[in-house]
Write a protein that holds these residues in place. Structure first.
Motif: not given
Length: 293
Positions: A261-265
């Motif tokens: 999630w951190f990578v994408l968002a």
């Protein structure tokens, strides 16, 4: 923007990340150990590591104690979060830097939870404990104590959180993408129980129908730092994970999927990404929940 929010983090705009300010390098952290406006939080999978040694000034976030509701299977509520921040001497303007073991699994999980309650100045120390220790930087066993503060949290922003009640009805939605970030063996159902995590068991193996298997670890280099933006785009866009889609990540309990999630968002800037923290521990035990192997 204050001095501690600038490209002095060592990442900078040239990284190509959409929000480069969410990452800081170990050198930046070393330079800000005595900065009162910065609070370091260590969030580990192995909760005993902190006592062995931690970065000076860092407080310990124990996921089994500090952020879990004692009655419901959920996180602490808004008031509980405010009390936790107050106890750690954190104000609404404090810059919070997370780091931990396991390539920052739980550090990213903590980042996601703090985002849920609206804290604005959040960062991940690129490389986590692994990189800090590899560089032989200063460690201590001293536990810091801070004067309590008055902290105000927002109501939980559940636009970044998915529940089974939203995942299930959307299984046939062509505009949605599910990402199973577990290992291929977990995804296929070959590995039902991970011996080291008996508390994360499920009665059935497999994955949620339609989910793509993109293990969390593909986003990281060998030294636990995040890959460059070009590599990350190739990984996810190559699997038809694109910014125009509604994306939901999951694993077993939500910690590994919080890293994705951190990578994408935050690194790639996808506008609609949610973490399904119930994950396979919930889905694999739910009556009539459809699965694929």
């Amino acid at each position: 923007m204050s001095g501690i929010e600038t490209v002095a983090s060592g990442i900078g705009a040239l990284s190509g990340y959409v929000y480069p300010e969410v990452l800081v390098e170990t050198a930046w952290v070393a330079e800000h150990l005595n900065t009162s406006a910065v609070r370091l939080i260590e969030a580990d999978e192995d909760v005993l590591l902190y006592e062995i040694g931690h970065i000076p000034g860092a407080v310990k976030l124990n996921w089994h104690v500090d952020v879990q509701d004692k009655i419901t299977r959920d996180f602490i509520d808004q008031q509980g979060f405010e009390q936790l921040m107050s106890r750690w001497g954190i104000t609404n303007t404090t810059t919070v830097v997370f780091y931990g073991d396991r390539n920052n699994w739980y550090a990213c999980y903590a980042f996601w939870l703090f985002t849920l309650y609206g804290h604005k100045r959040l960062k991940i120390m690129n490389g986590g404990r692994l990189k800090w220790e590899a560089e032989r930087r200063e460690m201590t066993r001293d536990v810091p104590h801070f004067e309590c503060t008055s902290y105000t949290a927002q109501q939980a922003d559940e636009t970044i959180r998915a529940f089974h009640g939203t995942v299930w009805p959307g299984l046939r939605n062509s505009e949605r993408r599910l990402i199973d970030v577990r290992s291929p063996q977990e995804y296929s159902g070959e590995l039902l129980h991970m011996q080291e995590y008996p508390q994360e068991g499920a009665q059935r193996g497999g994955h949620i129908p339609g989910a793509r298997n993109i293990p969390w670890s593909v986003a990281l280099n060998a030294d636990a730092t995040f890959k460059c933006v070009e590599e990350l785009r190739q990984i996810y866009l190559g699997q038809d994970i694109t910014p125009d889609k509604d994306v939901i990540t999951y694993c077993r309990i939500g910690e590994r999927s919080a890293l994705t999630w951190f990578v994408l968002a935050k690194l790639l800037g996808f506008p609609r990404v949610r973490n399904y923290d119930g994950s396979w521990t919930e889905w694999g035990n739910m009556v009539r929940a459809p699965i694929e192997k």
